[in-house]
Enzyme design. Structure first.
Site: not given
Ligand SMILES: NC(=O)c1ccc[n+]([C@@H]2O[C@H](COP(=O)([O-])OP(=O)(O)OC[C@H]3O[C@@H](n4cnc5c(N)ncnc54)[C@H](OP(=O)(O)O)[C@@H]3O)[C@@H](O)[C@H]2O)c1
Length: 260
Positions: A151, A168, A164
């Site tokens: 991130s 990261k 967090y």
């Molecule tokens: N969204 C942003 O703006 C953003 C920005 C920078 C970086 N990121 C990074 O990008 C990645 C995806 O983000 P996102 O926004 O798409 O997140 P999200 O919508 O919350 O989806 C993340 C997924 O990870 C799964 N997960 C979390 N912990 C887990 C575990 N212990 N075992 C198995 N599955 C697990 C969850 O599954 P369940 O729901 O089924 O539990 C969820 O479906 C993350 O690493 C996040 O830190 C996101």
């Protein structure tokens, strides 16, 4: 080494890809883009079975094979089973995208040790376990590509997110370390640092944050899951054949600005 023609660089036909946390959000976008590029995709989920099945259906509609597989990614046995699944059902594993993660806010002075540990486990342990399990298979097969999701918070800390931001930053250094150790086995390891990615309800839940982002982003918008998916396609493809250990910032230019 055979170098594909430029127009064929993003053709993943015959390749097998695992995308973790792919039932929604960024992971769903990454999985769909790999499917559209011809890959056979393991759509990993933990509890979001309906979302994972919908992503599988979309990939099948695009003409590629896909399968939804559940796993708790902080459990080493389940991570190894997930990777073995790809080998068993699709015959190989070429690309592992460690995307799953969590990001609840907590102010430093109120943060419990359990909250700290849960954040490190869900973001760092999952990258470590996914990389290690995939690398065992890839080493035996002669190579592969691994992509971890970090991130921009790894470089510029967001407030109430010390756990967090730290997790990261750890993912970025873990990626470099893994690239160093796994390069001789033909395995490239890179990470992507997304900026703010749009998701349903975000503008209602955090209007001031979205507005601030749109004002400060040189490209004037939030990102989409497909923006991150296409960066994954690049890093996993032969177009990136001499790239390993990098942290690719995909943020519409926000990190290019001076932040006071
Ligand atoms: N969204 C942003 O703006 C953003 C920005 C920078 C970086 N990121 C990074 O990008 C990645 C995806 O983000 P996102 O926004 O798409 O997140 P999200 O919508 O919350 O989806 C993340 C997924 O990870 C799964 N997960 C979390 N912990 C887990 C575990 N212990 N075992 C198995 N599955 C697990 C969850 O599954 P369940 O729901 O089924 O539990 C969820 O479906 C993350 O690493 C996040 O830190 C996101």
């Amino acid at each position: 080494m055979e170098i594909p023609k430029p127009k064929d660089l993003l053709d993943f036909a015959g390749k097998v890809v695992i995308v973790t946390g792919a039932s929604q959000g960024i992971g769903a976008g990454i999985a769909q883009r790999f499917g559209e590029a011809g890959a056979r995709v393991i759509v990993h989920y933990r509890s979001g079975v309906d979302g994972a099945n919908a992503v599988v259906e979309k990939i099948r509609e695009s003409g590629s094979q896909a399968m939804a597989v559940a796993a708790e990614l902080t459990d080493q046995t389940e991570v190894e089973a997930l990777v073995a699944h790809a080998r068993k059902h699709f015959g190989s594993l070429d690309v592992m995208v460690n995307n799953a993660g969590i990001f609840p806010n907590a102010a430093l002075l109120n943060m419990t040790r359990d909250e700290w540990r849960a954040m490190i486990e869900a973001n760092m342990d999952t990258a470590f376990l996914g990389t290690q399990a995939a690398a065992h298979h890839m080493k035996a097969a002669g190579g592969g590509a691994i992509i971890n999701l970090a991130s921009i918070s790894a470089m510029n800390p967001a407030s109430d997110h010390s756990h967090y931001n730290s997790a990261k930053a750890g993912v970025v250094m873990f990626t470099r370390s893994a690239a160093q150790e796994l390069g001789p086995s033909g395995i490239r390891v890179n990470c992507i640092s997304p900026g703010l990615i749009a998701r349903p309800g975000l503008e209602d839940a955090w209007p001031e944050g979205v507005a601030r982002w749109q004002q400060s982003a040189p490209l004037g918008r939030m990102g989409t899951p497909e923006d991150i998916g296409d960066a994954c396609l690049f890093l996993a493809s032969p177009a990136a054949r001499w790239i390993t250990g990098v942290n690719l910032i995909v943020d519409g230019g926000v990190m290019s600005s001076m932040i006071f």
